[in-house]
Design an enzyme around this catalytic site. Sequence first.
Site, PDB file in Angstrom:
ATOM      1  N   GLU A   1       5.797  33.459  25.749  1.00 48.48           N
ATOM      2  CA  GLU A   1       6.430  34.773  25.655  1.00 48.48           C
ATOM      3  C   GLU A   1       7.951  34.696  25.825  1.00 48.48           C
ATOM      4  OE1 GLU A   1       3.810  37.812  27.617  1.00 48.48           O
ATOM      5  OE2 GLU A   1       5.763  38.461  28.369  1.00 48.48           O
ATOM      6  N   ASP A   2       8.406  33.877  26.734  1.00 49.71           N
ATOM      7  CA  ASP A   2       9.803  33.982  27.177  1.00 49.71           C
ATOM      8  C   ASP A   2      10.685  32.768  26.923  1.00 49.71           C
ATOM      9  OD1 ASP A   2       9.167  36.471  28.165  1.00 49.71           O
ATOM     10  OD2 ASP A   2       8.910  35.811  30.234  1.00 49.71           O
TER      11      ASP A   2
HETATM   12  P1  NDP Z   1       8.684  46.097  32.493  1.00 47.42           P
HETATM   13  O1  NDP Z   1       8.094  47.256  33.186  1.00 47.42           O
HETATM   14  O2  NDP Z   1       7.856  45.386  31.513  1.00 47.42           O
HETATM   15  O3  NDP Z   1       9.322  45.076  33.571  1.00 47.42           O
HETATM   16  C1  NDP Z   1       8.527  44.471  34.446  1.00 47.42           C
HETATM   17  C2  NDP Z   1       8.276  43.059  34.023  1.00 47.42           C
HETATM   18  O4  NDP Z   1       9.473  42.290  34.212  1.00 47.42           O
HETATM   19  C3  NDP Z   1       7.235  42.479  34.900  1.00 47.42           C
HETATM   20  O5  NDP Z   1       5.952  42.664  34.333  1.00 47.42           O
HETATM   21  C4  NDP Z   1       7.640  41.024  34.966  1.00 47.42           C
HETATM   22  O6  NDP Z   1       7.001  40.381  33.878  1.00 47.42           O
HETATM   23  C5  NDP Z   1       9.141  41.016  34.738  1.00 47.42           C
HETATM   24  N1  NDP Z   1       9.983  40.835  35.921  1.00 47.42           N
HETATM   25  C6  NDP Z   1      11.126  40.115  35.969  1.00 47.42           C
HETATM   26  N2  NDP Z   1      11.696  40.173  37.162  1.00 47.42           N
HETATM   27  C7  NDP Z   1      10.890  40.938  37.941  1.00 47.42           C
HETATM   28  C8  NDP Z   1      10.953  41.335  39.313  1.00 47.42           C
HETATM   29  N3  NDP Z   1      11.960  40.968  40.107  1.00 47.42           N
HETATM   30  N4  NDP Z   1       9.971  42.136  39.797  1.00 47.42           N
HETATM   31  C9  NDP Z   1       8.950  42.509  39.008  1.00 47.42           C
HETATM   32  N5  NDP Z   1       8.841  42.162  37.694  1.00 47.42           N
HETATM   33  C10 NDP Z   1       9.807  41.367  37.164  1.00 47.42           C
HETATM   34  O7  NDP Z   1      10.064  46.477  31.936  1.00 47.42           O
HETATM   35  P2  NDP Z   1      10.594  46.533  30.481  1.00 47.42           P
HETATM   36  O8  NDP Z   1      12.068  46.380  30.614  1.00 47.42           O
HETATM   37  O9  NDP Z   1       9.873  45.641  29.551  1.00 47.42           O
HETATM   38  O10 NDP Z   1      10.256  48.076  30.176  1.00 47.42           O
HETATM   39  C11 NDP Z   1       9.081  48.424  29.565  1.00 47.42           C
HETATM   40  C12 NDP Z   1       8.466  49.738  30.035  1.00 47.42           C
HETATM   41  O11 NDP Z   1       9.056  50.250  31.235  1.00 47.42           O
HETATM   42  C13 NDP Z   1       8.632  50.866  29.051  1.00 47.42           C
HETATM   43  O12 NDP Z   1       7.655  50.793  28.054  1.00 47.42           O
HETATM   44  C14 NDP Z   1       8.454  52.094  29.929  1.00 47.42           C
HETATM   45  O13 NDP Z   1       7.066  52.399  30.043  1.00 47.42           O
HETATM   46  C15 NDP Z   1       8.922  51.656  31.266  1.00 47.42           C
HETATM   47  N6  NDP Z   1      10.207  52.269  31.631  1.00 47.42           N
HETATM   48  C16 NDP Z   1      10.226  53.264  32.570  1.00 47.42           C
HETATM   49  C17 NDP Z   1      11.413  53.837  32.976  1.00 47.42           C
HETATM   50  C18 NDP Z   1      11.396  54.872  34.035  1.00 47.42           C
HETATM   51  O14 NDP Z   1      12.443  55.195  34.570  1.00 47.42           O
HETATM   52  N7  NDP Z   1      10.264  55.424  34.409  1.00 47.42           N
HETATM   53  C19 NDP Z   1      12.692  53.450  32.373  1.00 47.42           C
HETATM   54  C20 NDP Z   1      12.570  52.396  31.426  1.00 47.42           C
HETATM   55  C21 NDP Z   1      11.365  51.853  31.077  1.00 47.42           C
HETATM   56  P3  NDP Z   1       6.634  38.804  33.848  1.00 47.42           P
HETATM   57  O15 NDP Z   1       5.374  38.603  34.569  1.00 47.42           O
HETATM   58  O16 NDP Z   1       6.526  38.554  32.377  1.00 47.42           O
HETATM   59  O17 NDP Z   1       7.771  38.135  34.511  1.00 47.42           O
END
Ligand code: NDP
Length: 186
Positions: free
Chosen positions: A70-71
Site C-alpha cells: 500500500e505505502d
Molecule cells: P485515515 O482516517 O485513513 O487515517 C488514519 C490512518 O492513518 C490509519 O488507519 C493508519 O493507517 C494511518 N496512520 C498514520 N499515522 C497514524 C497515527 N499516528 N495514528 C493512527 N493512525 C495513523 O485518514 P485519511 O487521511 O486517509 O482520511 C480518510 C477519511 O478520514 C475520510 O474518508 C473521512 O472519512 C475521514 N475524515 C474525517 C474528518 C473529520 O474531521 N471528521 C476530516 C477528514 C477526513 P495504517 O495502518 O495504514 O498506518
Amino acid sequence: TDPSLTFQLLSTAHFAAVAHSQQRRKSPSSPAYVQHPLHVAALLASPASSLHPNPPIEVLQAAMLHDVIEDTETTVQELRERFGDVVTNIVLECSDDKSLSKEARKQAQIDHSPHKSDEAKHVKLADKLSNLTDLMSAKGRPAGWSVQRIQEYFVWSKRVTDSCKHVNPGLGEKLDEIYRNGTFEL
Ligand code: NDP
Ligand code: ZN
C-alpha cells in the site's frame, strides 16, 4: 528456538525497515513508520493474543509487511520471490485498493473483512489495535485531528474488527475494552 525462524523473522523486520525508511507516522514527533508494523507483529505474539505462545510465523511476517504494498515501492513480485505466496497473499488481503477514493476504501474494509482468511483477520485486528492505541494519546495521534474525527475512526474501526474478532478472542477483548472504556487524552 529454531534458528531459521529467528533468521526469517529478523530479516522480515529488516526488509520492512528498509521499505518504509523514507516514511514517518502522522503524529507530532513523526516516528519512523516501521514502528507501527513492528507493533502490529508484537501485539500478535504478545500474551494478550490468542495466538500466544505459538503465533504462526507467516502471520507475524505478514504483520510486519502489511503496509509495504500500500505505502512503498515494493512490488507484489518482489514480495513473492522473497517471502513466498502464503505471506504475500495475507499482505494483499490487508492492502487497500488505492484506485478507490478514501471513502470507498473505508467502506470496502467494512464489506470485505468478514470474507478474509483467518490469517488476514488476525493482522487486521492487531493493525486496528495499534492505530487505536496511537489515537488515544495526544502525542501518538496525527496532529490536528478533532474529537469528532477520532470518534469516527473508532466507530469505523469497530465495524471492521467486529467481523474479525472471533479468530482472536484475546485481541478482540482488548479492542472491545477500548471501544467500551477507551478515552482519548486531549
Ligand atoms: P485515515 O482516517 O485513513 O487515517 C488514519 C490512518 O492513518 C490509519 O488507519 C493508519 O493507517 C494511518 N496512520 C498514520 N499515522 C497514524 C497515527 N499516528 N495514528 C493512527 N493512525 C495513523 O485518514 P485519511 O487521511 O486517509 O482520511 C480518510 C477519511 O478520514 C475520510 O474518508 C473521512 O472519512 C475521514 N475524515 C474525517 C474528518 C473529520 O474531521 N471528521 C476530516 C477528514 C477526513 P495504517 O495502518 O495504514 O498506518
Ligand atoms: Zn497499518
